[in-house]
Design a protein around this motif. Structure first.
Motif, PDB file in Angstrom:
ATOM      1  N   ASP A  93       7.244  18.359 -19.641  1.00 56.61           N
ATOM      2  CA  ASP A  93       6.348  17.124 -19.686  1.00 56.61           C
ATOM      3  C   ASP A  93       6.308  15.711 -18.831  1.00 56.61           C
ATOM      4  N   ASN A  94       7.348  15.545 -18.632  1.00 58.35           N
ATOM      5  CA  ASN A  94       7.018  15.016 -17.300  1.00 58.35           C
ATOM      6  C   ASN A  94       5.786  14.732 -16.506  1.00 58.35           C
ATOM      7  N   GLY A  95       6.238  16.441 -15.928  1.00 59.08           N
ATOM      8  CA  GLY A  95       5.523  16.572 -14.216  1.00 59.08           C
ATOM      9  C   GLY A  95       3.829  16.120 -15.324  1.00 59.08           C
ATOM     10  N   ILE A  96       2.898  16.513 -16.086  1.00 55.31           N
ATOM     11  CA  ILE A  96       2.623  16.056 -17.375  1.00 55.31           C
ATOM     12  C   ILE A  96       1.684  14.207 -16.324  1.00 55.31           C
ATOM     13  N   GLY A  97       2.949  13.695 -17.165  1.00 61.65           N
ATOM     14  CA  GLY A  97       3.067  11.997 -16.921  1.00 61.65           C
ATOM     15  C   GLY A  97       2.614  11.942 -15.201  1.00 61.65           C
ATOM     16  N   ILE A  98       3.812  12.207 -14.763  1.00 66.33           N
ATOM     17  CA  ILE A  98       3.298  11.909 -13.272  1.00 66.33           C
ATOM     18  C   ILE A  98       2.843  11.861 -12.615  1.00 66.33           C
ATOM     19  N   MET A  99       2.287  13.114 -12.688  1.00 66.16           N
ATOM     20  CA  MET A  99       0.514  13.643 -12.162  1.00 66.16           C
ATOM     21  C   MET A  99      -0.460  12.575 -12.207  1.00 66.16           C
ATOM     22  N   GLU A 100      -0.748  12.320 -14.235  1.00 59.62           N
ATOM     23  CA  GLU A 100      -1.487  11.521 -14.252  1.00 59.62           C
ATOM     24  C   GLU A 100      -1.430  10.332 -12.881  1.00 59.62           C
ATOM     25  N   ILE A 101       0.586   9.027 -13.644  1.00 63.14           N
ATOM     26  CA  ILE A 101       0.004   8.269 -12.237  1.00 63.14           C
ATOM     27  C   ILE A 101      -0.430   8.251 -10.715  1.00 63.14           C
ATOM     28  N   ILE A 102      -0.197   9.340 -10.551  1.00 65.39           N
ATOM     29  CA  ILE A 102       0.114   9.874  -8.911  1.00 65.39           C
ATOM     30  C   ILE A 102      -1.511   9.832  -8.422  1.00 65.39           C
ATOM     31  N   ASN A 103      -2.173  11.118  -9.655  1.00 60.63           N
ATOM     32  CA  ASN A 103      -3.495  11.181  -9.475  1.00 60.63           C
ATOM     33  C   ASN A 103      -4.642   9.283  -9.704  1.00 60.63           C
ATOM     34  N   ASP A 104      -3.673   8.903 -10.212  1.00 60.11           N
ATOM     35  CA  ASP A 104      -5.015   7.064 -10.432  1.00 60.11           C
ATOM     36  C   ASP A 104      -5.038   6.392  -9.387  1.00 60.11           C
ATOM     37  N   HIS A 105      -3.826   6.924  -8.502  1.00 55.37           N
ATOM     38  CA  HIS A 105      -3.049   5.612  -7.370  1.00 55.37           C
ATOM     39  C   HIS A 105      -4.497   6.328  -5.594  1.00 55.37           C
ATOM     40  N   ILE A 106      -3.815   7.486  -6.136  1.00 59.98           N
ATOM     41  CA  ILE A 106      -4.331   8.453  -5.032  1.00 59.98           C
ATOM     42  C   ILE A 106      -6.285   7.882  -5.154  1.00 59.98           C
ATOM     43  N   GLN A 107      -7.082   8.303  -6.142  1.00 60.97           N
ATOM     44  CA  GLN A 107      -7.924   7.580  -6.425  1.00 60.97           C
ATOM     45  C   GLN A 107      -9.053   6.800  -6.014  1.00 60.97           C
ATOM     46  N   ASN A 108      -6.771   5.459  -6.344  1.00 64.52           N
ATOM     47  CA  ASN A 108      -7.580   3.818  -5.821  1.00 64.52           C
ATOM     48  C   ASN A 108      -7.265   3.619  -4.270  1.00 64.52           C
ATOM     49  N   GLY A 109      -7.214   5.546  -3.515  1.00 66.10           N
ATOM     50  CA  GLY A 109      -7.223   4.909  -2.361  1.00 66.10           C
ATOM     51  C   GLY A 109      -5.988   4.736  -1.441  1.00 66.10           C
ATOM     52  N   VAL A 110      -4.637   4.776  -2.878  1.00 67.27           N
ATOM     53  CA  VAL A 110      -3.410   5.252  -2.104  1.00 67.27           C
ATOM     54  C   VAL A 110      -2.820   6.425  -1.375  1.00 67.27           C
TER      55      VAL A 110
ATOM     56  N   GLN B 247       0.757  -0.867  -0.109  1.00 73.25           N
ATOM     57  CA  GLN B 247      -0.084   0.371   0.209  1.00 73.25           C
ATOM     58  C   GLN B 247       0.657   1.695   0.415  1.00 73.25           C
ATOM     59  N   VAL B 248       1.975   1.269  -0.447  1.00 75.53           N
ATOM     60  CA  VAL B 248       2.925   2.656  -0.447  1.00 75.53           C
ATOM     61  C   VAL B 248       3.255   1.965  -1.700  1.00 75.53           C
TER      62      VAL B 248
ATOM     63  N   PHE C 274      -0.936  14.581  -2.272  1.00 72.95           N
ATOM     64  CA  PHE C 274      -1.231  13.084  -0.641  1.00 72.95           C
ATOM     65  C   PHE C 274      -1.522  13.905   0.593  1.00 72.95           C
ATOM     66  N   ARG C 275      -1.099  14.986   0.602  1.00 74.52           N
ATOM     67  CA  ARG C 275      -1.668  15.608   2.477  1.00 74.52           C
ATOM     68  C   ARG C 275      -2.812  15.638   2.241  1.00 74.52           C
ATOM     69  N   ASN C 276      -2.802  15.972   1.013  1.00 72.46           N
ATOM     70  CA  ASN C 276      -4.489  16.463   0.666  1.00 72.46           C
ATOM     71  C   ASN C 276      -5.490  15.697   1.203  1.00 72.46           C
ATOM     72  N   LYS C 277      -4.888  14.243   0.622  1.00 76.47           N
ATOM     73  CA  LYS C 277      -6.384  12.689   1.230  1.00 76.47           C
ATOM     74  C   LYS C 277      -5.906  12.334   2.759  1.00 76.47           C
ATOM     75  N   GLY C 278      -4.753  12.817   3.109  1.00 75.67           N
ATOM     76  CA  GLY C 278      -4.357  13.046   4.515  1.00 75.67           C
ATOM     77  C   GLY C 278      -2.700  11.419   4.307  1.00 75.67           C
ATOM     78  N   GLY C 279      -2.508  11.663   3.118  1.00 78.16           N
ATOM     79  CA  GLY C 279      -1.379  10.650   3.126  1.00 78.16           C
ATOM     80  C   GLY C 279       0.084  11.755   4.067  1.00 78.16           C
ATOM     81  N   GLU C 280       1.587  10.440   3.079  1.00 72.90           N
ATOM     82  CA  GLU C 280       2.252  11.394   3.989  1.00 72.90           C
ATOM     83  C   GLU C 280       3.298  10.672   2.078  1.00 72.90           C
ATOM     84  N   VAL C 281       4.190  11.249   2.146  1.00 70.73           N
ATOM     85  CA  VAL C 281       5.789  11.176   0.722  1.00 70.73           C
ATOM     86  C   VAL C 281       6.277  11.214   1.618  1.00 70.73           C
ATOM     87  N   CYS C 282       7.388  10.282   1.311  1.00 70.99           N
ATOM     88  CA  CYS C 282       9.315  10.504   1.580  1.00 70.99           C
ATOM     89  C   CYS C 282       9.650  10.905   1.015  1.00 70.99           C
ATOM     90  N   LEU C 283      10.956  11.559   0.416  1.00 69.43           N
ATOM     91  CA  LEU C 283      11.743  11.455  -0.737  1.00 69.43           C
ATOM     92  C   LEU C 283      13.433  10.286  -0.253  1.00 69.43           C
TER      93      LEU C 283
END
Length: 114
Positions: free
Chosen positions: A24-41, A10-11, A69-78
């Motif tokens: 160009d990279n940012g748009i593709g990355i954000m689409e991937i992120i949005n899909d996972h957030i919508q699926n509850g990640v 679940q990470v 991620f934080r807007n959905k109660g989540g967290e990110v680490c680098l």
């Protein structure tokens, strides 16, 4: 720039290699992120160990990911920034808002306790 991702315990793990300069990279990355957030990640680890360079647009991408991620109660680490990227994170004071870790195990611990 190469982008790969996987879901483990679940990470969401995003691996960035090369130069993160947004555009160009940012748009593709954000689409991937949005899909996972919508699926509850809610937890995200961004492996930047192979990131050579990051500019202001790239920083914007990282901040947008963190915000989503934080807007959905989540967290990110680098994970494992190079010395040059680490210096940039310190100069921009982003080291104060991102959790920065040196190993995947440490990242899982930080995220699971968030």
């Amino acid at each position: 720039m190469n982008v790969s991702h996987e879901l483990k315990d679940q990470v969401f793990i995003l691996k960035l290699e090369g130069d993160l300069i947004g555009e160009d990279n940012g748009i593709g990355i954000m689409e991937i992120i949005n899909d996972h957030i919508q699926n509850g990640v809610r937890l995200c680890m961004i492996d930047i160990s192979e990131l050579r360079y990051i500019n202001s647009s790239g920083i914007g991408v990282l901040i947008t990911i963190l915000t989503k991620f934080r807007n959905k109660g989540g967290e990110v680490c680098l994970l494992k920034p190079s010395e040059s990227v680490k210096k940039l994170l310190i100069i921009t004071k982003l080291n104060a808002i991102f959790s920065i870790v040196d190993s995947q195990e440490e990242a899982f611990e930080n995220l699971k306790s968030a």
